[in-house]
Design a protein around this motif. Structure first.
Motif, mmCIF file in Angstrom:
data_model
loop_
_atom_site.group_PDB
_atom_site.id
_atom_site.type_symbol
_atom_site.label_atom_id
_atom_site.label_comp_id
_atom_site.label_asym_id
_atom_site.label_seq_id
_atom_site.Cartn_x
_atom_site.Cartn_y
_atom_site.Cartn_z
ATOM 1 N N GLY A 226 -25.882 52.350 -7.435
ATOM 2 C CA GLY A 226 -27.261 51.884 -7.343
ATOM 3 C C GLY A 226 -27.888 52.103 -5.985
ATOM 4 O O GLY A 226 -28.788 51.351 -5.580
ATOM 5 N N PHE A 227 -27.460 53.155 -5.276
ATOM 6 C CA PHE A 227 -28.090 53.500 -4.002
ATOM 7 C C PHE A 227 -29.569 53.804 -4.260
ATOM 8 O O PHE A 227 -29.933 54.306 -5.325
ATOM 9 C CB PHE A 227 -27.390 54.708 -3.389
ATOM 10 C CG PHE A 227 -27.803 55.020 -1.977
ATOM 11 C CD1 PHE A 227 -27.254 54.338 -0.918
ATOM 12 C CD2 PHE A 227 -28.765 56.000 -1.726
ATOM 13 C CE1 PHE A 227 -27.640 54.621 0.391
ATOM 14 C CE2 PHE A 227 -29.155 56.294 -0.427
ATOM 15 C CZ PHE A 227 -28.585 55.592 0.633
ATOM 16 N N PRO A 228 -30.460 53.512 -3.306
ATOM 17 C CA PRO A 228 -31.889 53.770 -3.519
ATOM 18 C C PRO A 228 -32.156 55.184 -4.041
ATOM 19 O O PRO A 228 -31.691 56.162 -3.451
ATOM 20 C CB PRO A 228 -32.484 53.567 -2.120
ATOM 21 C CG PRO A 228 -31.607 52.535 -1.502
ATOM 22 C CD PRO A 228 -30.221 52.859 -2.004
ATOM 23 N N GLY A 229 -32.879 55.242 -5.152
ATOM 24 C CA GLY A 229 -33.215 56.536 -5.743
ATOM 25 C C GLY A 229 -32.220 57.037 -6.755
ATOM 26 O O GLY A 229 -32.444 58.080 -7.384
ATOM 27 N N GLU A 230 -31.085 56.338 -6.972
ATOM 28 C CA GLU A 230 -30.079 56.806 -7.928
ATOM 29 C C GLU A 230 -30.630 56.712 -9.349
ATOM 30 O O GLU A 230 -30.934 55.623 -9.839
ATOM 31 C CB GLU A 230 -28.792 55.983 -7.806
ATOM 32 C CG GLU A 230 -27.678 56.494 -8.717
ATOM 33 C CD GLU A 230 -26.450 55.600 -8.692
ATOM 34 O OE1 GLU A 230 -25.430 56.019 -8.109
ATOM 35 O OE2 GLU A 230 -26.514 54.480 -9.242
ATOM 36 N N ASP B 205 -35.504 49.949 -2.509
ATOM 37 C CA ASP B 205 -34.343 49.619 -3.337
ATOM 38 C C ASP B 205 -34.820 49.526 -4.781
ATOM 39 O O ASP B 205 -35.103 48.438 -5.306
ATOM 40 C CB ASP B 205 -33.731 48.298 -2.854
ATOM 41 C CG ASP B 205 -32.351 48.039 -3.462
ATOM 42 O OD1 ASP B 205 -31.931 48.855 -4.304
ATOM 43 O OD2 ASP B 205 -31.728 47.025 -3.107
ATOM 44 N N ASP B 206 -34.920 50.692 -5.424
ATOM 45 C CA ASP B 206 -35.653 50.787 -6.689
ATOM 46 C C ASP B 206 -34.770 50.748 -7.936
ATOM 47 O O ASP B 206 -35.252 50.985 -9.048
ATOM 48 C CB ASP B 206 -36.505 52.063 -6.696
ATOM 49 C CG ASP B 206 -35.667 53.310 -6.388
ATOM 50 O OD1 ASP B 206 -34.455 53.169 -6.152
ATOM 51 O OD2 ASP B 206 -36.236 54.410 -6.367
ATOM 52 N N VAL B 207 -33.479 50.459 -7.784
ATOM 53 C CA VAL B 207 -32.592 50.299 -8.940
ATOM 54 C C VAL B 207 -32.421 48.796 -9.179
ATOM 55 O O VAL B 207 -32.038 48.059 -8.269
ATOM 56 C CB VAL B 207 -31.228 50.963 -8.709
ATOM 57 C CG1 VAL B 207 -30.372 50.838 -9.963
ATOM 58 C CG2 VAL B 207 -31.406 52.434 -8.326
ATOM 59 N N LYS C 190 -27.700 48.063 -11.736
ATOM 60 C CA LYS C 190 -26.571 48.237 -10.814
ATOM 61 C C LYS C 190 -25.294 47.639 -11.402
ATOM 62 O O LYS C 190 -24.228 48.268 -11.382
ATOM 63 C CB LYS C 190 -26.873 47.582 -9.463
ATOM 64 C CG LYS C 190 -27.925 48.284 -8.624
ATOM 65 C CD LYS C 190 -28.200 47.479 -7.352
ATOM 66 C CE LYS C 190 -29.301 48.107 -6.511
ATOM 67 N NZ LYS C 190 -29.610 47.316 -5.309
ATOM 68 N N GLN C 191 -25.406 46.431 -11.918
ATOM 69 C CA GLN C 191 -24.228 45.753 -12.475
ATOM 70 C C GLN C 191 -23.710 46.486 -13.705
ATOM 71 O O GLN C 191 -22.481 46.606 -13.900
ATOM 72 C CB GLN C 191 -24.584 44.307 -12.812
ATOM 73 C CG GLN C 191 -24.849 43.447 -11.585
ATOM 74 C CD GLN C 191 -25.396 42.079 -11.910
ATOM 75 O OE1 GLN C 191 -25.937 41.850 -13.002
ATOM 76 N NE2 GLN C 191 -25.273 41.149 -10.975
ATOM 77 N N HIS C 192 -24.630 46.992 -14.513
ATOM 78 C CA HIS C 192 -24.240 47.744 -15.712
ATOM 79 C C HIS C 192 -23.476 49.010 -15.325
ATOM 80 O O HIS C 192 -22.410 49.300 -15.879
ATOM 81 C CB HIS C 192 -25.501 48.098 -16.507
ATOM 82 C CG HIS C 192 -25.252 48.961 -17.708
ATOM 83 N ND1 HIS C 192 -24.505 48.535 -18.787
ATOM 84 C CD2 HIS C 192 -25.658 50.239 -18.002
ATOM 85 C CE1 HIS C 192 -24.442 49.509 -19.682
ATOM 86 N NE2 HIS C 192 -25.136 50.547 -19.232
ATOM 87 N N ARG C 193 -24.013 49.749 -14.359
ATOM 88 C CA ARG C 193 -23.348 50.988 -13.927
ATOM 89 C C ARG C 193 -21.991 50.690 -13.284
ATOM 90 O O ARG C 193 -21.015 51.411 -13.519
ATOM 91 C CB ARG C 193 -24.242 51.740 -12.938
ATOM 92 C CG ARG C 193 -25.495 52.323 -13.567
ATOM 93 C CD ARG C 193 -26.424 52.948 -12.526
ATOM 94 N NE ARG C 193 -27.679 53.403 -13.123
ATOM 95 C CZ ARG C 193 -28.691 53.908 -12.440
ATOM 96 N NH1 ARG C 193 -28.610 54.028 -11.123
ATOM 97 N NH2 ARG C 193 -29.794 54.289 -13.055
#
Length: 448
Positions: free
Chosen positions: A309-313, A351-353, A358-361
């Motif tokens: 979940g890095f920004p832009g991922e 921080d657009d994710v 993030k938790q799902h990934r």
């Protein structure tokens, strides 16, 4: 007078190593002995880590628990060290004015003098400078506490990944002189240490000067360490792909003492995200390193780090990471949801994710790598492993605990005099977090 010191350590093996040095320094300077609870201590130490999430919150939460002890006895001394101390500095006193000492990772050797100043009446002491080699010159000799020992060979980081605070809290890369490292390892081996773990933020960037003006890299250092009488196993952590040279890869073919396990952080399997992270390498370059390592040491297992979940991922970026994992089949990963670290370049990115995404990934990624780890464990059943016996098993003190060259914990029944030595065990079962084994020495004794 109370002679107890209590230390709370957060973070990496470097911090564990530093904490052991703090305890040894204060025992030598003040006669303090470690205690198991804060209530027993005259000196309370916190060794912080800014890499993990909510580092500041953990610091101040723990300090809040310590404050009543200071209120009840003003002679209690509270000291905060490590990376968060280096990062926050005097700001710590804004939220915790009762703290006496603030010191950084590179000034822990000055801790006894700072505590002595507080004892003489100083209200606050701070030193978060970067004196480099002075720290190593003033640390106490290594203390043997088992058959395996950490040896810090370098400090700091000069890679400046966009998400990481370490270069700002531990300073630029600085290598210990080669002669000092070898002297410490010779002393450890003479005291019974059989396994040496070489430590550094980017340990494979090691470039140690010798007494005659030469420079020794990690590949050469490993060969020298392997030649030390008594050392039968060598590990190193943590590495960076940029410094994984052909010379270092060749050591896996040439040095049997080097274990068949490597931790090599990658952080993402998508080149676009690696570029945003300023990692300085591509997925293809990383895969090339792994391919050559497996050619040099076919049974090697690789663990790594991922930031999810890095920004832009995007979904596509994450899919590339999962395909990357599928191809390389990692043995283990230290995987984290991205959260901004104040003071890092990535903190300025949106921080657009979403947290949910993030938790799902993260769950998907961790589940797949756990499946690979289970497969590797299952494949070890029926094999004979040479293990280093480290002590009694955690869950059953009647059994022994040991570690394989692949960094697997094995529990088995055997005599206590095996502790500190190597043993041959046949792996009988694979469990979620460990292996079961049968000591082959028992069969040899029966047959004799």
């Amino acid at each position: 007078m109370n002679k107890g010191v209590y230390i709370k350590t957060f973070g990496c093996q470097m911090n564990e190593y530093d904490s052991s040095k703090m305890l040894a320094l204060l025992e030598r300077s003040h006669g303090l002995t470690p205690v198991t609870s804060p209530e027993q201590a005259r000196v309370l130490l916190m060794n912080t880590c800014s890499v993990r999430e909510k580092a500041q919150e953990k610091l101040f939460s723990e300090l809040g628990r310590w404050r009543p002890l200071k209120d009840a006895d003003p002679n209690v001394i509270i000291a905060v060290g490590g990376c968060v101390a280096s990062q926050e500095g005097e700001l710590i006193w804004e939220r915790a004015p009762f703290v006496d000492v603030v010191f950084g990772p590179q000034t822990l050797h000055r801790l006894p003098a700072m505590i002595a100043e507080v004892e003489r009446g100083a209200s606050r002491m701070i030193d978060i400078s970067f004196p480099e080699i002075e720290k190593f010159d003033n640390l106490p000799p290594a203390r043997v506490e088992g058959p395996s020992a950490f040896v810090s060979i370098m400090e700091g980081c000069s890679k400046y990944c966009s998400f990481c605070i370490v270069p700002y809290t531990r300073g630029e890369e600085f290598s210990r002189p080669f002669d000092d490292v070898i002297t410490e390892i010779v002393d450890l081996a003479a005291a019974g240490v059989r396994e040496v773990v070489l430590l550094g933020q980017n340990v494979n960037a090691y470039r140690g000067a010798t007494h005659d003006g030469q420079v020794v890299d990690l590949a050469a250092l490993i060969r020298y360490v392997a030649a030390v009488d008594g050392v039968e196993r060598i590990r190193f952590t943590t590495s960076h792909p940029l410094e994984f040279t052909p010379r270092l890869i060749q050591t896996y073919a040439d040095v049997p003492e080097l274990v068949s396990h490597l931790h090599l952080p990658v952080q993402s399997g998508a080149d676009r995200i690696l570029a945003l992270m300023k990692r300085g390498h591509t997925t293809l370059e990383y895969k090339s390193i792994i391919r050559r390592l497996r050619e040099a040491r076919p049974d090697i297992l690789i663990s790594t780090d991922f930031i999810v979940g890095f920004p832009g991922e995007t979904d596509e970026d994450f899919a590339r990471t999962m395909a990357f994992i599928e191809e390389l089949r990692f043995d283990q990963s230290f995987s984290f949801i991205y959260s901004a670290r104040p003071g890092t370049p990535a903190a300025a990115l949106p921080d657009d994710v979403s947290q949910h995404e993030k938790q799902h990934r993260l769950a998907i990624l961790q589940r797949r790598i756990t499946e690979f780890a289970d497969e590797y464990n299952a494949a070890m059943v029926g094999t004979t492993q040479r293990v280093l016996v480290t002590g009694h098993a955690r869950k059953d003190a009647r059994e022994l605990a040991a570690r394989t060259a692949h960094n697997r914990v094995v529990n088995f029944a055997g005599p206590a005099d095996l502790i500190g030595d190597f043993a041959e065990v046949r792996i009988s079962a694979a469990l979620p977090n460990s292996l079961r084994g049968e000591w082959l020495g028992a069969a040899l004794e029966v047959s004799a």
